[in-house]
Design a protein around this motif. Structure first.
Motif, PDB file in Angstrom:
ATOM      1  N   ILE A  68     -31.744 -29.383  -9.238  1.00 46.29           N
ATOM      2  CA  ILE A  68     -31.962 -28.747  -8.341  1.00 46.29           C
ATOM      3  C   ILE A  68     -33.139 -28.423  -6.934  1.00 46.29           C
ATOM      4  O   ILE A  68     -34.053 -29.611  -7.248  1.00 46.29           O
ATOM      5  CB  ILE A  68     -31.285 -27.310  -7.957  1.00 46.29           C
ATOM      6  CG1 ILE A  68     -32.993 -26.575  -8.462  1.00 46.29           C
ATOM      7  CG2 ILE A  68     -29.828 -26.709  -9.678  1.00 46.29           C
ATOM      8  CD1 ILE A  68     -32.843 -24.861  -8.519  1.00 46.29           C
ATOM      9  N   PRO A  72     -31.548 -21.610  -3.333  1.00 47.79           N
ATOM     10  CA  PRO A  72     -31.436 -21.719  -2.625  1.00 47.79           C
ATOM     11  C   PRO A  72     -31.537 -21.056  -1.511  1.00 47.79           C
ATOM     12  O   PRO A  72     -32.969 -19.918  -1.186  1.00 47.79           O
ATOM     13  CB  PRO A  72     -30.047 -21.045  -2.643  1.00 47.79           C
ATOM     14  CG  PRO A  72     -30.411 -19.968  -4.327  1.00 47.79           C
ATOM     15  CD  PRO A  72     -31.048 -20.898  -4.570  1.00 47.79           C
ATOM     16  N   TYR A  81     -28.733 -26.368  -0.860  1.00 48.07           N
ATOM     17  CA  TYR A  81     -28.002 -25.012  -2.297  1.00 48.07           C
ATOM     18  C   TYR A  81     -27.788 -25.761  -3.342  1.00 48.07           C
ATOM     19  O   TYR A  81     -28.531 -27.597  -2.996  1.00 48.07           O
ATOM     20  CB  TYR A  81     -27.066 -24.920  -0.893  1.00 48.07           C
ATOM     21  CG  TYR A  81     -26.817 -23.752   0.152  1.00 48.07           C
ATOM     22  CD1 TYR A  81     -26.760 -22.183  -0.456  1.00 48.07           C
ATOM     23  CD2 TYR A  81     -27.018 -24.395   1.025  1.00 48.07           C
ATOM     24  CE1 TYR A  81     -26.887 -21.525   0.203  1.00 48.07           C
ATOM     25  CE2 TYR A  81     -26.849 -23.025   2.174  1.00 48.07           C
ATOM     26  CZ  TYR A  81     -26.755 -21.975   1.592  1.00 48.07           C
ATOM     27  OH  TYR A  81     -26.864 -20.620   2.095  1.00 48.07           O
ATOM     28  N   TRP A  82     -27.213 -25.363  -4.149  1.00 50.81           N
ATOM     29  CA  TRP A  82     -26.890 -25.828  -5.234  1.00 50.81           C
ATOM     30  C   TRP A  82     -26.379 -27.759  -5.252  1.00 50.81           C
ATOM     31  O   TRP A  82     -26.834 -28.345  -5.776  1.00 50.81           O
ATOM     32  CB  TRP A  82     -25.934 -25.261  -6.616  1.00 50.81           C
ATOM     33  CG  TRP A  82     -26.228 -25.583  -7.648  1.00 50.81           C
ATOM     34  CD1 TRP A  82     -27.133 -26.050  -8.647  1.00 50.81           C
ATOM     35  CD2 TRP A  82     -24.762 -25.745  -8.167  1.00 50.81           C
ATOM     36  NE1 TRP A  82     -25.911 -26.387  -9.734  1.00 50.81           N
ATOM     37  CE2 TRP A  82     -24.824 -26.456  -9.521  1.00 50.81           C
ATOM     38  CE3 TRP A  82     -23.613 -25.897  -7.367  1.00 50.81           C
ATOM     39  CZ2 TRP A  82     -24.099 -26.863 -10.416  1.00 50.81           C
ATOM     40  CZ3 TRP A  82     -22.087 -26.087  -8.818  1.00 50.81           C
ATOM     41  CH2 TRP A  82     -22.593 -26.170 -10.090  1.00 50.81           C
ATOM     42  N   TRP A  83     -25.795 -27.653  -3.879  1.00 50.86           N
ATOM     43  CA  TRP A  83     -24.939 -28.886  -4.686  1.00 50.86           C
ATOM     44  C   TRP A  83     -25.484 -30.054  -4.412  1.00 50.86           C
ATOM     45  O   TRP A  83     -25.127 -30.983  -4.596  1.00 50.86           O
ATOM     46  CB  TRP A  83     -23.905 -28.882  -3.612  1.00 50.86           C
ATOM     47  CG  TRP A  83     -23.827 -28.632  -2.497  1.00 50.86           C
ATOM     48  CD1 TRP A  83     -24.322 -27.423  -1.487  1.00 50.86           C
ATOM     49  CD2 TRP A  83     -24.324 -29.610  -1.393  1.00 50.86           C
ATOM     50  NE1 TRP A  83     -24.591 -28.131  -0.436  1.00 50.86           N
ATOM     51  CE2 TRP A  83     -24.611 -29.442  -0.142  1.00 50.86           C
ATOM     52  CE3 TRP A  83     -23.837 -31.290  -1.632  1.00 50.86           C
ATOM     53  CZ2 TRP A  83     -24.539 -30.721   1.016  1.00 50.86           C
ATOM     54  CZ3 TRP A  83     -23.600 -32.156  -0.546  1.00 50.86           C
ATOM     55  CH2 TRP A  83     -24.196 -31.936   1.114  1.00 50.86           C
ATOM     56  N   GLN A 115     -27.648 -28.880 -15.203  1.00 49.94           N
ATOM     57  CA  GLN A 115     -26.430 -28.085 -14.626  1.00 49.94           C
ATOM     58  C   GLN A 115     -25.614 -27.949 -15.229  1.00 49.94           C
ATOM     59  O   GLN A 115     -24.394 -27.374 -14.351  1.00 49.94           O
ATOM     60  CB  GLN A 115     -27.066 -28.789 -12.852  1.00 49.94           C
ATOM     61  CG  GLN A 115     -27.854 -28.423 -12.516  1.00 49.94           C
ATOM     62  CD  GLN A 115     -28.436 -27.135 -12.544  1.00 49.94           C
ATOM     63  OE1 GLN A 115     -27.678 -26.238 -11.840  1.00 49.94           O
ATOM     64  NE2 GLN A 115     -29.766 -27.045 -12.956  1.00 49.94           N
ATOM     65  N   HIS A 127     -24.655 -20.184 -10.108  1.00 51.13           N
ATOM     66  CA  HIS A 127     -24.642 -19.787  -9.100  1.00 51.13           C
ATOM     67  C   HIS A 127     -23.936 -19.575  -8.735  1.00 51.13           C
ATOM     68  O   HIS A 127     -23.128 -20.147  -7.886  1.00 51.13           O
ATOM     69  CB  HIS A 127     -24.895 -21.444  -8.949  1.00 51.13           C
ATOM     70  CG  HIS A 127     -26.615 -22.348  -9.097  1.00 51.13           C
ATOM     71  ND1 HIS A 127     -27.084 -22.469  -8.251  1.00 51.13           N
ATOM     72  CD2 HIS A 127     -26.690 -22.779  -9.981  1.00 51.13           C
ATOM     73  CE1 HIS A 127     -28.415 -23.092  -8.799  1.00 51.13           C
ATOM     74  NE2 HIS A 127     -28.069 -23.518  -9.657  1.00 51.13           N
ATOM     75  N   ASP A 135     -18.733 -27.779  -3.842  1.00 54.46           N
ATOM     76  CA  ASP A 135     -20.191 -27.549  -4.640  1.00 54.46           C
ATOM     77  C   ASP A 135     -19.640 -28.274  -5.893  1.00 54.46           C
ATOM     78  O   ASP A 135     -21.034 -29.115  -6.216  1.00 54.46           O
ATOM     79  CB  ASP A 135     -21.057 -26.016  -4.780  1.00 54.46           C
ATOM     80  CG  ASP A 135     -21.043 -25.406  -3.191  1.00 54.46           C
ATOM     81  OD1 ASP A 135     -22.382 -25.741  -2.779  1.00 54.46           O
ATOM     82  OD2 ASP A 135     -20.179 -25.065  -2.215  1.00 54.46           O
TER      83      ASP A 135
END
Length: 477
Positions: A68, A72, A81-83, A115, A127, A135
């Motif tokens: 990551i 976030p 953000y995670w995506w 992840q 998350h 995502d």
């Protein structure tokens, strides 16, 4: 991750007027660090850009979380953000594939495997509070890319790339992700408790469509193709893809309580580019079916019209106002470049139209990479050909750096092999991938093609039965 559901931050400020004298232009050109005139120059520039992008990543440092970018923002841990970590992993998978520089392969391997979550389907519990179908879809698409690019396989005791892509697709095809509102389509968010669960948007469905199209081509399993067909038809039927009044424009989404008629007509480059990418894979899978050629041609026309300004990639809904683009939006140009480049490999007739545009856009991108402290830092505003500090948009600049790395690396697409299939690939699939998240319900379809692919999918909801009812829907204001 849907930009329309996250408020544009900062006051609306028009881009400051820039001097355009030939002297200033010559000076700017003289200061340009990156060269892209030859294959070796492209590789060297990409190598430096890859190094600089990695400076924004902390996941390979002691005590940090692999996979990551800092974030976030909802937890005040950083801008991302995670995506976007999954998107960055995909950018490096492409970087390796196109340049054959393995310097970051260990970082990508570690990050993508860290992840996957306890059920190996890219739904890590930490998350959940911001877990959207899009995502999860971005991580699944990066896994699919690793299979298509023949990225080195994980250790045998770890989830494999193709199986991870199948797991994401399977969980998104599960009955609980689909309902009768708006006659079908995925919602933006996965947990019903998340803000935005009442929104059905293009990007969530585009990720699902794209995965289905690519899995169909890779495995030759018709079930994936059926899903892809139905999802694209749904997007057209509900009005998110407007082929009539606007001439192939792609809109963001709408709310279920309005039967998806209150369409937010914001246009984002990654929505249109991802649909183009998936349509090209369907064109390849169907051996050039005219329906998919028409869709490819229309989407290219719309993208070139709306998302390239003065020869450079341009994020239409926010770029005309400094500070108006969110952190998410600041990374979309790179995905558009990467996806359009791959389109030329699976629908080769498009190369003549797409490649010159990507070349000119990349020239603009590298021209503005003159920022301090190195003299090669990249900003977001390519069409000006001049660096605008990332502080203007209140980000650390990872998205901006990722954009230019993607654009430069993608110049090598002409010399690359097409995406692999089960006949040429090396990744092992799993027909039951993702089943621990939704549980077995119906028998799996028989596998078609190579056993190595392991590709099969549960036959679930078929959306086509309601197609005839969509014509009456209002396109909104």
């Amino acid at each position: 991750m849907s930009p329309s559901a996250r408020q544009l931050r900062g006051p609306a400020r028009w881009l400051a007027a820039l001097a355009t004298s030939s002297l200033l232009f010559s000076t700017t050109q003289a200061q340009q660090y990156y060269k892209i005139d030859t294959i070796e120059e492209i590789k060297e520039s990409a190598r430096t850009l890859a190094y600089d992008l990695m400076l924004f990543y902390k996941g390979n440092q002691s005590g940090e979380i692999p996979g990551i970018l800092p974030g976030p923002p909802t937890e005040h841990k950083g801008d991302y953000y995670w995506w976007e970590g999954g998107a960055m992993m995909g950018t490096y998978v492409d970087y390796w594939f196109l340049t054959r520089d393995p310097s970051y392969n260990h970082v990508v391997m570690e990050g993508m495997l860290h992840q996957v979550g306890p059920n190996a389907d890219y739904m890590p519990p930490n998350h959940t509070a911001s877990l959207g179908n899009d995502d999860q879809g971005f991580w699944g698409m990066s896994a699919m890319l690793a299979a298509e690019n023949k990225f080195p396989n994980p250790p045998e005791d770890q989830p494999q790339w193709l199986a991870l892509a199948q797991a994401v697709f399977n969980t998104q095809a599960a009955p609980e992700r689909h309902d009768g509102t708006c006659n079908g389509g995925l919602r933006w968010q996965v947990p019903p408790t998340n803000a935005g669960y009442n929104y059905k948007n293009t990007i969530a469905n585009a990720c699902f469509f794209d995965l289905g199209a690519r899995l169909a081509r890779y495995t030759k399993n018709e079930t994936y193709a059926n899903w892809a067909n139905n999802i694209f038809d749904w997007l057209m039927g509900v009005g998110y893809i407007d082929t009539k009044e606007s001439g192939w424009r792609v809109y963001d989404g709408a709310h279920v309580e309005h039967n998806c008629t209150d369409i937010n007509k914001a246009q984002f480059s990654y929505n249109a580019a991802l649909l183009l990418h998936g349509a090209a894979f369907m064109y390849n899978y169907t051996n050039g079916e005219e329906k998919w050629k028409t869709r490819i041609d229309g989407l290219i026309e719309g993208i070139l019209r709306d998302f390239f300004k003065d020869g450079a990639a341009f994020e239409l809904p926010c770029e005309s106002r400094q500070g108006a683009c969110t952190t998410d939006m600041l990374s979309f140009k790179g995905y558009m470049h990467r996806w359009m480049a791959v389109v030329t490999k699976v629908a080769p007739y498009t190369a003549e139209k797409i490649l010159p545009v990507l070349r000119t856009s990349t020239e603009a991108a590298v021209a503005q990479c003159t920022g301090p402290p190195t003299g090669r830092r990249c900003g977001f505003y390519w069409s000006t050909r001049q660096y605008v500090d990332t502080a203007v948009d209140k980000t650390s600049g990872a998205g901006e750096a990722m954009n230019v790395l993607a654009a430069v690396s993608s110049l090598l697409i002409e010399y690359a092999d097409p995406p692999a299939t089960n006949e040429t690939g090396i990744s092992r699939g799993d027909p039951n991938a993702g089943s621990r998240s939704w549980g077995p319900s119906e028998p799996l379809e028989p596998i078609t093609g190579s056993d190595r692919a392991g590709a099969s999918i549960i036959t679930l909801l078929i959306l086509g039965s309601a197609l005839g009812t969509w014509g009456w829907m209002s396109l909104g204001d």
